[in-house]
Design a protein around this motif. Structure first.
Motif, PDB file in Angstrom:
ATOM      1  N   PRO A 100       1.465  56.874  -8.095  1.00 50.15           N
ATOM      2  CA  PRO A 100       0.771  55.628  -8.398  1.00 50.15           C
ATOM      3  C   PRO A 100      -0.514  55.809  -9.199  1.00 50.15           C
ATOM      4  N   PHE A 101      -1.067  57.001  -9.206  1.00 49.90           N
ATOM      5  CA  PHE A 101      -2.293  57.254  -9.950  1.00 49.90           C
ATOM      6  C   PHE A 101      -1.976  58.039 -11.212  1.00 49.90           C
ATOM      7  N   GLY A 102      -2.604  57.646 -12.324  1.00 50.03           N
ATOM      8  CA  GLY A 102      -2.450  58.339 -13.588  1.00 50.03           C
ATOM      9  C   GLY A 102      -3.810  58.801 -14.089  1.00 50.03           C
ATOM     10  N   PRO A 103      -3.841  59.625 -15.120  1.00 51.69           N
ATOM     11  CA  PRO A 103      -5.128  60.082 -15.642  1.00 51.69           C
ATOM     12  C   PRO A 103      -5.913  58.935 -16.263  1.00 51.69           C
ATOM     13  N   CYS A 104      -7.226  58.980 -16.141  1.00 50.55           N
ATOM     14  CA  CYS A 104      -8.091  57.953 -16.716  1.00 50.55           C
ATOM     15  C   CYS A 104      -7.973  58.000 -18.236  1.00 50.55           C
ATOM     16  N   ARG A 105      -7.794  56.835 -18.860  1.00 46.03           N
ATOM     17  CA  ARG A 105      -7.639  56.798 -20.315  1.00 46.03           C
ATOM     18  C   ARG A 105      -8.968  56.926 -21.034  1.00 46.03           C
ATOM     19  N   LYS A 106     -10.042  56.542 -20.383  1.00 48.06           N
ATOM     20  CA  LYS A 106     -11.349  56.580 -21.044  1.00 48.06           C
ATOM     21  C   LYS A 106     -11.858  58.015 -21.200  1.00 48.06           C
ATOM     22  N   CYS A 107     -11.765  58.801 -20.130  1.00 44.13           N
ATOM     23  CA  CYS A 107     -12.298  60.166 -20.177  1.00 44.13           C
ATOM     24  C   CYS A 107     -11.199  61.208 -20.327  1.00 44.13           C
ATOM     25  N   SER A 108      -9.959  60.774 -20.522  1.00 47.16           N
ATOM     26  CA  SER A 108      -8.788  61.656 -20.668  1.00 47.16           C
ATOM     27  C   SER A 108      -8.591  62.564 -19.463  1.00 47.16           C
ATOM     28  N   GLY A 109      -8.978  62.096 -18.293  1.00 51.36           N
ATOM     29  CA  GLY A 109      -8.766  62.841 -17.065  1.00 51.36           C
ATOM     30  C   GLY A 109      -9.778  63.936 -16.796  1.00 51.36           C
ATOM     31  N   THR A 110     -10.917  63.932 -17.486  1.00 53.43           N
ATOM     32  CA  THR A 110     -11.925  64.962 -17.224  1.00 53.43           C
ATOM     33  C   THR A 110     -12.973  64.503 -16.226  1.00 53.43           C
ATOM     34  N   GLY A 111     -13.187  63.197 -16.124  1.00 46.78           N
ATOM     35  CA  GLY A 111     -14.199  62.670 -15.215  1.00 46.78           C
ATOM     36  C   GLY A 111     -15.571  62.562 -15.846  1.00 46.78           C
ATOM     37  N   LEU A 112     -15.714  63.074 -17.071  1.00 46.87           N
ATOM     38  CA  LEU A 112     -17.006  63.060 -17.758  1.00 46.87           C
ATOM     39  C   LEU A 112     -16.865  62.408 -19.129  1.00 46.87           C
ATOM     40  N   ARG A 113     -17.907  61.737 -19.567  1.00 44.61           N
ATOM     41  CA  ARG A 113     -17.952  61.153 -20.904  1.00 44.61           C
ATOM     42  C   ARG A 113     -18.985  61.920 -21.714  1.00 44.61           C
ATOM     43  N   GLU A 114     -18.605  62.334 -22.903  1.00 41.36           N
ATOM     44  CA  GLU A 114     -19.512  63.053 -23.791  1.00 41.36           C
ATOM     45  C   GLU A 114     -20.415  62.056 -24.509  1.00 41.36           C
ATOM     46  N   LEU A 115     -21.699  62.229 -24.417  1.00 37.38           N
ATOM     47  CA  LEU A 115     -22.665  61.384 -25.107  1.00 37.38           C
ATOM     48  C   LEU A 115     -23.547  62.251 -25.981  1.00 37.38           C
ATOM     49  N   ARG A 116     -24.392  61.613 -26.770  1.00 42.36           N
ATOM     50  CA  ARG A 116     -25.304  62.383 -27.629  1.00 42.36           C
ATOM     51  C   ARG A 116     -26.262  63.218 -26.800  1.00 42.36           C
ATOM     52  N   LYS A 117     -26.733  62.672 -25.692  1.00 39.64           N
ATOM     53  CA  LYS A 117     -27.713  63.374 -24.860  1.00 39.64           C
ATOM     54  C   LYS A 117     -27.071  64.364 -23.898  1.00 39.64           C
ATOM     55  N   GLY A 118     -25.797  64.291 -23.701  1.00 40.21           N
ATOM     56  CA  GLY A 118     -25.117  65.174 -22.746  1.00 40.21           C
ATOM     57  C   GLY A 118     -23.892  64.489 -22.187  1.00 40.21           C
ATOM     58  N   ALA A 119     -23.528  64.874 -20.995  1.00 42.29           N
ATOM     59  CA  ALA A 119     -22.339  64.308 -20.361  1.00 42.29           C
ATOM     60  C   ALA A 119     -22.747  63.465 -19.155  1.00 42.29           C
ATOM     61  N   LYS A 120     -22.023  62.371 -18.957  1.00 39.41           N
ATOM     62  CA  LYS A 120     -22.230  61.503 -17.798  1.00 39.41           C
ATOM     63  C   LYS A 120     -20.893  61.291 -17.119  1.00 39.41           C
ATOM     64  N   THR A 121     -20.949  60.879 -15.882  1.00 39.27           N
ATOM     65  CA  THR A 121     -19.704  60.553 -15.185  1.00 39.27           C
ATOM     66  C   THR A 121     -19.072  59.314 -15.814  1.00 39.27           C
ATOM     67  N   CYS A 122     -17.772  59.297 -15.825  1.00 38.30           N
ATOM     68  CA  CYS A 122     -17.029  58.192 -16.413  1.00 38.30           C
ATOM     69  C   CYS A 122     -17.227  56.937 -15.572  1.00 38.30           C
ATOM     70  N   ARG A 123     -17.475  55.805 -16.233  1.00 42.78           N
ATOM     71  CA  ARG A 123     -17.692  54.544 -15.515  1.00 42.78           C
ATOM     72  C   ARG A 123     -16.402  53.972 -14.946  1.00 42.78           C
ATOM     73  N   ARG A 124     -15.312  54.192 -15.619  1.00 42.50           N
ATOM     74  CA  ARG A 124     -14.045  53.610 -15.159  1.00 42.50           C
ATOM     75  C   ARG A 124     -13.502  54.294 -13.913  1.00 42.50           C
ATOM     76  N   CYS A 125     -13.480  55.620 -13.918  1.00 44.49           N
ATOM     77  CA  CYS A 125     -12.884  56.343 -12.787  1.00 44.49           C
ATOM     78  C   CYS A 125     -13.932  56.893 -11.826  1.00 44.49           C
ATOM     79  N   HIS A 126     -15.206  56.723 -12.142  1.00 43.74           N
ATOM     80  CA  HIS A 126     -16.323  57.206 -11.313  1.00 43.74           C
ATOM     81  C   HIS A 126     -16.236  58.708 -11.060  1.00 43.74           C
ATOM     82  N   GLY A 127     -15.741  59.445 -12.031  1.00 43.06           N
ATOM     83  CA  GLY A 127     -15.674  60.899 -11.934  1.00 43.06           C
ATOM     84  C   GLY A 127     -14.491  61.415 -11.140  1.00 43.06           C
ATOM     85  N   ARG A 128     -13.612  60.550 -10.680  1.00 43.15           N
ATOM     86  CA  ARG A 128     -12.459  60.976  -9.881  1.00 43.15           C
ATOM     87  C   ARG A 128     -11.282  61.407 -10.741  1.00 43.15           C
TER      88      ARG A 128
END
Length: 86
Positions: free
Chosen positions: A23-51
């Motif tokens: 029932p669970f699939g990889p997050c499409r926003k962070c491609s299943g990494t749990g982190l979002r790459e930003l200019r300043k660094g990496a943050k936890t993904c808002r959609r999956c909350h890092g899960r």
């Protein structure tokens, strides 16, 4: 027409089987990494909350249908042998 209907039915039944098995699939926003790459660094993904996993669309739709059906049906707490209208 028949071939198209059969292909669509096969695809839908395959997706339903996938949703039941996993029932669970990889997050499409962070491609299943749990982190979002930003200019300043990496943050936890808002959609999956890092899960790293999110509910599939089919599972989400099935859960909504099940909640709606449960809210719309009467509970069946009748004594044994009593008809449902009493």
């Amino acid at each position: 027409m028949l071939l198209t209907s059969a292909t669509l039915l096969l695809a839908l039944s395959g997706y339903a089987a996938l949703c039941m098995a996993s029932p669970f699939g990889p997050c499409r926003k962070c491609s299943g990494t749990g982190l979002r790459e930003l200019r300043k660094g990496a943050k936890t993904c808002r959609r999956c909350h890092g899960r790293r996993r999110r509910l599939r669309i089919g599972t989400r739709a099935y859960n909504a249908w099940r909640r709606t059906h449960a809210a719309g049906t009467r509970p069946t707490t009748n004594p044994k042998g009593a008809p449902p209208w009493r």
